[in-house]
Every structure is written in structure tokens, then in C-alpha cells.
Design a protein around this motif. Sequence first.
Motif, PDB file in Angstrom:
ATOM      1  N   TYR A  40       0.839  -1.193   0.000  1.00 20.14           N
ATOM      2  CA  TYR A  40       0.000   0.000   0.000  1.00 20.14           C
ATOM      3  C   TYR A  40       0.876   1.245   0.000  1.00 20.14           C
ATOM      4  O   TYR A  40       1.892   1.287   0.688  1.00 20.14           O
ATOM      5  CB  TYR A  40      -0.920   0.022   1.232  1.00 20.14           C
ATOM      6  CG  TYR A  40      -1.939   1.120   1.187  1.00 20.14           C
ATOM      7  CD1 TYR A  40      -3.116   0.976   0.467  1.00 20.14           C
ATOM      8  CD2 TYR A  40      -1.733   2.326   1.842  1.00 20.14           C
ATOM      9  CE1 TYR A  40      -4.065   1.995   0.404  1.00 20.14           C
ATOM     10  CE2 TYR A  40      -2.670   3.351   1.789  1.00 20.14           C
ATOM     11  CZ  TYR A  40      -3.832   3.175   1.067  1.00 20.14           C
ATOM     12  OH  TYR A  40      -4.761   4.174   1.001  1.00 20.14           O
ATOM     13  N   LEU A  41       0.453   2.245  -0.774  1.00 20.27           N
ATOM     14  CA  LEU A  41       1.155   3.521  -0.829  1.00 20.27           C
ATOM     15  C   LEU A  41       0.133   4.631  -0.970  1.00 20.27           C
ATOM     16  O   LEU A  41      -0.799   4.513  -1.774  1.00 20.27           O
ATOM     17  CB  LEU A  41       2.113   3.545  -2.021  1.00 20.27           C
ATOM     18  CG  LEU A  41       2.861   4.857  -2.246  1.00 20.27           C
ATOM     19  CD1 LEU A  41       3.874   5.097  -1.132  1.00 20.27           C
ATOM     20  CD2 LEU A  41       3.569   4.832  -3.590  1.00 20.27           C
ATOM     21  N   TYR A  42       0.294   5.681  -0.190  1.00 23.53           N
ATOM     22  CA  TYR A  42      -0.582   6.846  -0.302  1.00 23.53           C
ATOM     23  C   TYR A  42       0.255   8.107  -0.174  1.00 23.53           C
ATOM     24  O   TYR A  42       1.003   8.265   0.780  1.00 23.53           O
ATOM     25  CB  TYR A  42      -1.664   6.838   0.789  1.00 23.53           C
ATOM     26  CG  TYR A  42      -2.535   8.074   0.757  1.00 23.53           C
ATOM     27  CD1 TYR A  42      -3.447   8.271  -0.276  1.00 23.53           C
ATOM     28  CD2 TYR A  42      -2.435   9.030   1.735  1.00 23.53           C
ATOM     29  CE1 TYR A  42      -4.237   9.408  -0.320  1.00 23.53           C
ATOM     30  CE2 TYR A  42      -3.234  10.174   1.702  1.00 23.53           C
ATOM     31  CZ  TYR A  42      -4.132  10.358   0.678  1.00 23.53           C
ATOM     32  OH  TYR A  42      -4.910  11.483   0.635  1.00 23.53           O
ATOM     33  N   ARG A  43       0.123   8.980  -1.164  1.00 21.34           N
ATOM     34  CA  ARG A  43       0.812  10.272  -1.137  1.00 21.34           C
ATOM     35  C   ARG A  43      -0.237  11.365  -1.007  1.00 21.34           C
ATOM     36  O   ARG A  43      -1.110  11.500  -1.866  1.00 21.34           O
ATOM     37  CB  ARG A  43       1.631  10.450  -2.425  1.00 21.34           C
ATOM     38  CG  ARG A  43       2.477  11.707  -2.411  1.00 21.34           C
ATOM     39  CD  ARG A  43       3.343  11.778  -3.646  1.00 21.34           C
ATOM     40  NE  ARG A  43       2.574  12.296  -4.764  1.00 21.34           N
ATOM     41  CZ  ARG A  43       3.110  12.750  -5.887  1.00 21.34           C
ATOM     42  NH1 ARG A  43       4.405  12.709  -6.078  1.00 21.34           N
ATOM     43  NH2 ARG A  43       2.339  13.205  -6.839  1.00 21.34           N
ATOM     44  N   MET A  44      -0.162  12.107   0.087  1.00 19.27           N
ATOM     45  CA  MET A  44      -1.111  13.194   0.312  1.00 19.27           C
ATOM     46  C   MET A  44      -0.944  14.241  -0.789  1.00 19.27           C
ATOM     47  O   MET A  44       0.149  14.422  -1.334  1.00 19.27           O
ATOM     48  CB  MET A  44      -0.884  13.840   1.685  1.00 19.27           C
ATOM     49  CG  MET A  44      -1.226  12.936   2.854  1.00 19.27           C
ATOM     50  SD  MET A  44      -0.804  13.654   4.475  1.00 19.27           S
ATOM     51  CE  MET A  44      -1.995  14.986   4.580  1.00 19.27           C
ATOM     52  N   ASP A  45      -2.025  14.934  -1.125  1.00 25.33           N
ATOM     53  CA  ASP A  45      -1.959  16.009  -2.110  1.00 25.33           C
ATOM     54  C   ASP A  45      -0.877  17.005  -1.712  1.00 25.33           C
ATOM     55  O   ASP A  45      -0.818  17.438  -0.550  1.00 25.33           O
ATOM     56  CB  ASP A  45      -3.300  16.738  -2.208  1.00 25.33           C
ATOM     57  CG  ASP A  45      -4.403  15.886  -2.824  1.00 25.33           C
ATOM     58  OD1 ASP A  45      -4.073  14.879  -3.474  1.00 25.33           O
ATOM     59  OD2 ASP A  45      -5.581  16.230  -2.639  1.00 25.33           O
ATOM     60  N   PRO A  48       5.783  15.987  -2.109  1.00 23.94           N
ATOM     61  CA  PRO A  48       6.736  15.813  -3.206  1.00 23.94           C
ATOM     62  C   PRO A  48       6.894  14.341  -3.592  1.00 23.94           C
ATOM     63  O   PRO A  48       6.851  13.450  -2.740  1.00 23.94           O
ATOM     64  CB  PRO A  48       8.054  16.353  -2.643  1.00 23.94           C
ATOM     65  CG  PRO A  48       7.661  17.238  -1.504  1.00 23.94           C
ATOM     66  CD  PRO A  48       6.394  16.657  -0.950  1.00 23.94           C
ATOM     67  N   GLU A  49       7.099  14.095  -4.871  1.00 29.78           N
ATOM     68  CA  GLU A  49       7.238  12.730  -5.387  1.00 29.78           C
ATOM     69  C   GLU A  49       8.420  11.997  -4.753  1.00 29.78           C
ATOM     70  O   GLU A  49       8.374  10.782  -4.563  1.00 29.78           O
ATOM     71  CB  GLU A  49       7.401  12.773  -6.902  1.00 29.78           C
ATOM     72  CG  GLU A  49       7.404  11.418  -7.550  1.00 29.78           C
ATOM     73  CD  GLU A  49       7.500  11.497  -9.060  1.00 29.78           C
ATOM     74  OE1 GLU A  49       7.945  10.499  -9.640  1.00 29.78           O
ATOM     75  OE2 GLU A  49       7.143  12.529  -9.645  1.00 29.78           O
ATOM     76  N   ARG A  50       9.473  12.719  -4.389  1.00 26.60           N
ATOM     77  CA  ARG A  50      10.659  12.093  -3.798  1.00 26.60           C
ATOM     78  C   ARG A  50      10.352  11.366  -2.499  1.00 26.60           C
ATOM     79  O   ARG A  50      11.086  10.460  -2.090  1.00 26.60           O
ATOM     80  CB  ARG A  50      11.769  13.117  -3.574  1.00 26.60           C
ATOM     81  CG  ARG A  50      11.429  14.161  -2.552  1.00 26.60           C
ATOM     82  CD  ARG A  50      12.534  15.204  -2.376  1.00 26.60           C
ATOM     83  NE  ARG A  50      12.060  16.360  -1.666  1.00 26.60           N
ATOM     84  CZ  ARG A  50      11.828  16.410  -0.364  1.00 26.60           C
ATOM     85  NH1 ARG A  50      12.048  15.346   0.386  1.00 26.60           N
ATOM     86  NH2 ARG A  50      11.373  17.497   0.206  1.00 26.60           N
TER      87      ARG A  50
END
Length: 135
Positions: A40-45, A48-50
Motif C-alpha cells: 500500500y502507498l498513499y501520497r497526500m496532495d 513531493p514525489e521524492r
Amino acid sequence: MTINSMTVAAACQTTAYIAGQDGSQPVCFAAVDSSGALIYLYRMDGAPERLINIAIGKAYTAARMGVSTDIFRQRLLKDHLSLADFLDDKFTSLPGGVPLLEGGKLVGAVGVSGRALEEDVALCRQFAEHILVTL
């Protein structure tokens, strides 16, 4: 027992909601199974992509070593070791990775990245707690 992506997703939503309320920097959440494979992966709005690879690396390291990345970091410093000594280029010593233990058995790990290291650790522990209460 294993963790599943639905449990992790619900725990992540809860933790991300809490994290988003304080107005601080957005973060990235990652969860891996006991072998270190991403589930599972979640990036908040606005995060940064890094941060993606950093969060995954924190979770991976916690799973493979079976300890939090801050404890792993302490070991490296105490024993005068480097990450290269472990022959795994996915390892990181950045705090913010926590293993998920159920009955003393490793079932996975989580990682958080995007804020000051102490804040990453606190959010990661919250994320882990939200998962563990459902197991």
C-alpha cells in the motif's frame, strides 16, 4: 496473520485525515508485508514525489530488520556500521519506519516521510497503531 490492503487503507485514511488537520507538510505513507514487498502507498496532495521512495524504504527497512528505523539507526551509530554493511541498497537509517508485530510475530511494516523526522516517527506510530487495533 497477515495484514491486508483494506485494513491498511482504512488506517491510512484515518491517519492522513489527522495529519491533514494540523496544516503541516503533506506526507507519504507506505506499508509492506513481512518480506518487505509493497502492499500500500498513499501520497497526500502536495507531497513531493521524492517522498515515495523514502517512505517505502523506511517501511522496507523496518520489515527486513524487524525493528523501527530509529532503533536500526542507533545500532548503526553504536556499532560503527554503515548501510553498505548490510548489502541491501533499499535500506535507510532515516527514522519513520515501524514494524507491525502481532503476538511477537512480524506481519508487516509501515513508513512515513515528509516532515521533521520526529513528526514522521509520531505519524508512523499512529499509522501502525491504527492497523494493529484491527488485527
